[in-house]
Design an enzyme around this catalytic site. Structure first.
Site, short mmCIF file in Angstrom:
data_model
loop_
_atom_site.label_atom_id
_atom_site.label_comp_id
_atom_site.label_asym_id
_atom_site.label_seq_id
_atom_site.Cartn_x
_atom_site.Cartn_y
_atom_site.Cartn_z
CE1 TYR A 51 -4.34 -1.99 4.68
CE2 TYR A 51 -3.63 0.23 4.09
CZ TYR A 51 -4.04 -1.04 3.72
OH TYR A 51 -4.13 -1.38 2.38
CB SER A 93 -0.89 0.00 1.24
OG SER A 93 -1.49 1.27 1.45
#
Length: 349
Positions: free
Chosen positions: A161, A136
């Protein structure tokens, strides 16, 4: 450049197959006659009806096999590898969302860390031709240097995350080094499109409009220092993954692991993005759409800008996204109006 086409003699394992990117990739492979094993736990992080819709679109393909289960269950993962012997693995299963990681950290450790470990272990004991996995843009943290480049330091994530995605890259690097697993990580930059995730801003803004609610914009109302995002249309992402699967840079030389940005390389101001979405919804509905806006402080874990340098991926596989924000949001708007047609009619009488 001459690139290889898909080898449909191979079996492709797609985790998160009922997810947003997973569905589009599975559909692309199936359209070309490839055998796809799809895995998804169908969790309720967002509306399961959307996941069921995606799955229903895949199930008519004879070459599609669906396994309902979580990659955090080692026995399930092991059995899938032993039963189907996949040659190509694309790990897209993950607990997504920056803000949700603050509310429910357990879900991220279970899916993103334990789940990915199980995939790596399965690839260790059941050798594959290529493992592609989702990282990501969030790994860049609060990096102010733009565009983000793969050589930038990514040791200071600002959300759990992001920390799990950075961990995935480290885990993949180690397993590739020790067990010669060809692996490629992809740092996705804000993927959007039809059948997307409702927790994403563009989808949420659209839902709020039809519910007659104000949209929340987390930029402090500071238009001069607005947030920037590198929005990437889902078809462009899938095209990049498809090229990477069969033209893997990690198969060249001794380096078994590489990480690439995969984004649009053209960041948009958040307010410009919102205005374009209003325009596209206006086109879809045949009437002027204007969101009621509520400006809020920037949320913990959010970063001021995401902006991908995609030079490395373009050089490696010829990847270059071609869908403009206006074109992509128009496709989303048209789909949304059609998919939620009954609700739209009710809310606009």
């Amino acid at each position: 450049m001459n690139f290889k086409t898909l080898d449909c003699s191979k079996t492709y394992l797609i985790t998160g197959a009922a997810g947003f990117i997973g569905y589009y990739l599975s559909n692309r492979l199936l359209e070309q006659g490839c055998r796809v094993i799809g895995v998804d736990n169908m969790n309720a992080y967002y509306d399961v009806k959307l996941k069921n819709t995606r799955l229903e679109l895949l199930e008519p393909y004879e070459n599609f096999t669906f396994v309902k289960g979580s990659i955090s269950d080692k026995n399930i993962v092991s059995n899938i590898f032993k039963t189907y012997s996949p040659s190509i693995v694309v790990n897209l299963a993950a607990q997504a969302g920056v803000r949700y990681s603050i509310e429910n950290p357990d879900a991220y450790i279970e899916s993103n860390i334990i789940g990915f470990y199980n995939i790596l272990e399965a690839c260790r004991y059941n050798p594959v031709d290529h493992l592609v996995y989702a990282s990501s843009s969030s790994v860049y943290g609060a990096n102010k240097k733009v565009p983000f480049e793969e050589t930038d330091m990514v040791d200071n994530p600002v959300s759990l995350y992001a920390a799990t995605k950075k961990s995935n890259e480290l885990m993949a690097h180690t397993y590739s080094h020790l067990y010669k697993i060809p692996a490629t990580g992809l740092r996705f930059f804000t993927v959007y499109g039809p059948l997307g995730r409702p927790d994403m801003a563009y989808f949420n803004f659209t839902q709020k409009y039809f519910s007659n609610e104000p949209i929340q914009i987390f930029n402090n109302g500071d238009f001069d220092n607005d947030l920037y995002r590198d929005f990437t249309y889902v078809d462009d992402i899938v095209e990049g993954i498809e090229l990477l699967i069969n033209n893997s840079p990690v198969l060249e030389g001794s380096n078994n692991h590489k990480v690439f940005n995969i984004g649009n390389n053209s960041p948009e101001k958040l307010m410009n993005f919102i205005e374009t979405l209003e325009e596209c919804l206006s086109n879809s509905l045949g009437k002027r759409v204007s969101f009621t806006k509520s400006f809020e402080p920037i949320k913990p874990g959010d970063v001021p800008a995401t902006y991908a340098s995609t030079n490395m991926l373009e050089k490696a596989i010829g990847f270059k996204p071609k869908t403009s924000i206006k074109e992509g949001l128009q496709k989303f708007s048209d789909w949304y109006v059609q998919y939620y047609n009954k609700n739209i009619v009710l809310n606009n009488k």
